[in-house]
Write a protein that holds these residues in place. Structure first.
Motif, PDB file in Angstrom:
ATOM      1  N   ASP A   1     -62.455 -12.114  55.816  1.00  0.00           N
ATOM      2  CA  ASP A   1     -62.507 -13.228  54.867  1.00  0.00           C
ATOM      3  C   ASP A   1     -61.218 -14.042  54.836  1.00  0.00           C
ATOM      4  N   ASP A   2     -60.081 -13.420  55.158  1.00  0.00           N
ATOM      5  CA  ASP A   2     -58.820 -14.162  55.130  1.00  0.00           C
ATOM      6  C   ASP A   2     -58.702 -15.153  56.296  1.00  0.00           C
ATOM      7  N   LEU A   3     -59.590 -15.069  57.278  1.00  0.00           N
ATOM      8  CA  LEU A   3     -59.554 -15.972  58.424  1.00  0.00           C
ATOM      9  C   LEU A   3     -60.667 -17.020  58.400  1.00  0.00           C
ATOM     10  N   VAL A   4     -61.539 -16.943  57.414  1.00  0.00           N
ATOM     11  CA  VAL A   4     -62.670 -17.869  57.333  1.00  0.00           C
ATOM     12  C   VAL A   4     -62.478 -18.788  56.137  1.00  0.00           C
ATOM     13  N   HIS A   5     -62.539 -20.098  56.388  1.00  0.00           N
ATOM     14  CA  HIS A   5     -62.399 -21.063  55.297  1.00  0.00           C
ATOM     15  C   HIS A   5     -63.684 -21.168  54.496  1.00  0.00           C
ATOM     16  N   ASP A   6     -64.821 -21.071  55.170  1.00  0.00           N
ATOM     17  CA  ASP A   6     -66.127 -21.148  54.534  1.00  0.00           C
ATOM     18  C   ASP A   6     -66.935 -19.931  54.949  1.00  0.00           C
ATOM     19  N   ARG A   7     -67.115 -19.024  54.017  1.00  0.00           N
ATOM     20  CA  ARG A   7     -67.785 -17.751  54.314  1.00  0.00           C
ATOM     21  C   ARG A   7     -69.195 -17.969  54.878  1.00  0.00           C
TER      22      ARG A   7
ATOM     23  N   GLY B   1     -69.106 -19.078  58.531  1.00  0.00           N
ATOM     24  CA  GLY B   1     -68.820 -17.948  59.412  1.00  0.00           C
ATOM     25  C   GLY B   1     -70.062 -17.108  59.653  1.00  0.00           C
TER      26      GLY B   1
ATOM     27  N   HIS C   1     -68.149  -8.169  55.617  1.00  0.00           N
ATOM     28  CA  HIS C   1     -66.960  -8.968  55.335  1.00  0.00           C
ATOM     29  C   HIS C   1     -65.790  -8.065  54.985  1.00  0.00           C
TER      30      HIS C   1
ATOM     31  N   HIS D   1     -60.983 -11.835  64.815  1.00  0.00           N
ATOM     32  CA  HIS D   1     -61.291 -11.169  63.554  1.00  0.00           C
ATOM     33  C   HIS D   1     -61.117  -9.657  63.598  1.00  0.00           C
TER      34      HIS D   1
END
Length: 139
Positions: free
Chosen positions: A24-30, A33, A53, A86
């Motif tokens: 989740d820390d690498l995805v701007h929009d869950r 993703g 996640h 990821h």
């Protein structure tokens, strides 16, 4: 009860499942993703299933990754999709995470890079380099 040819065809043509894994820390929009992983499953011949996640990378193995291993074993899922990068920046190297997943659940990881899936051939070459005898995928 009569079953038509179309219904039989749909029952026979079930695709194997593929799980997803995202940090989740690498995805701007869950949701975006999740959608990217679901879109990557079809070209690989798999039906997209649950996306796990990772909210933190605490501990030796990331908690969602442990859940992913258990679920792969329970449901006999052999493919895990993730976005590029990821499985890095955790307490374990990505190759070690791939090997743990393969050893405990017989599942392999495919990384999606900007909407395109890494070729099966390059992935199998990586696994063979780590001592796993895997057949070469067709081109």
């Amino acid at each position: 009860m009569f079953i038509g040819a179309e219904q039989v065809s749909r029952m026979i043509a079930l695709l194997p499942l593929a799980y997803g894994h995202l940090r989740d820390d690498l995805v701007h929009d869950r949701d975006a993703g999740d959608d990217a992983l679901r879109a990557a499953a079809r070209p690989l011949g798999h039906e997209p299933a649950t996306v796990f996640h990772e909210t933190s990378s605490s501990g030796l193995l990331p908690p969602a990754f442990v859940d992913l291993i258990q679920e792969c074993r329970r449901a006999a899922v052999r493919k895990v999709l993730t976005l590029q990068g990821h499985m890095t920046n955790t307490s374990m190297s990505p190759m070690f995470l791939h090997e743990i997943l393969f050893a405990l659940a017989a599942a392999v990881v495919h990384e999606d890079e900007r909407g395109g899936v890494v070729s099966r051939r390059s992935h199998h070459r990586t696994i063979r380099a780590c001592g796993r005898a895997r057949p070469t995928a067709r081109r």
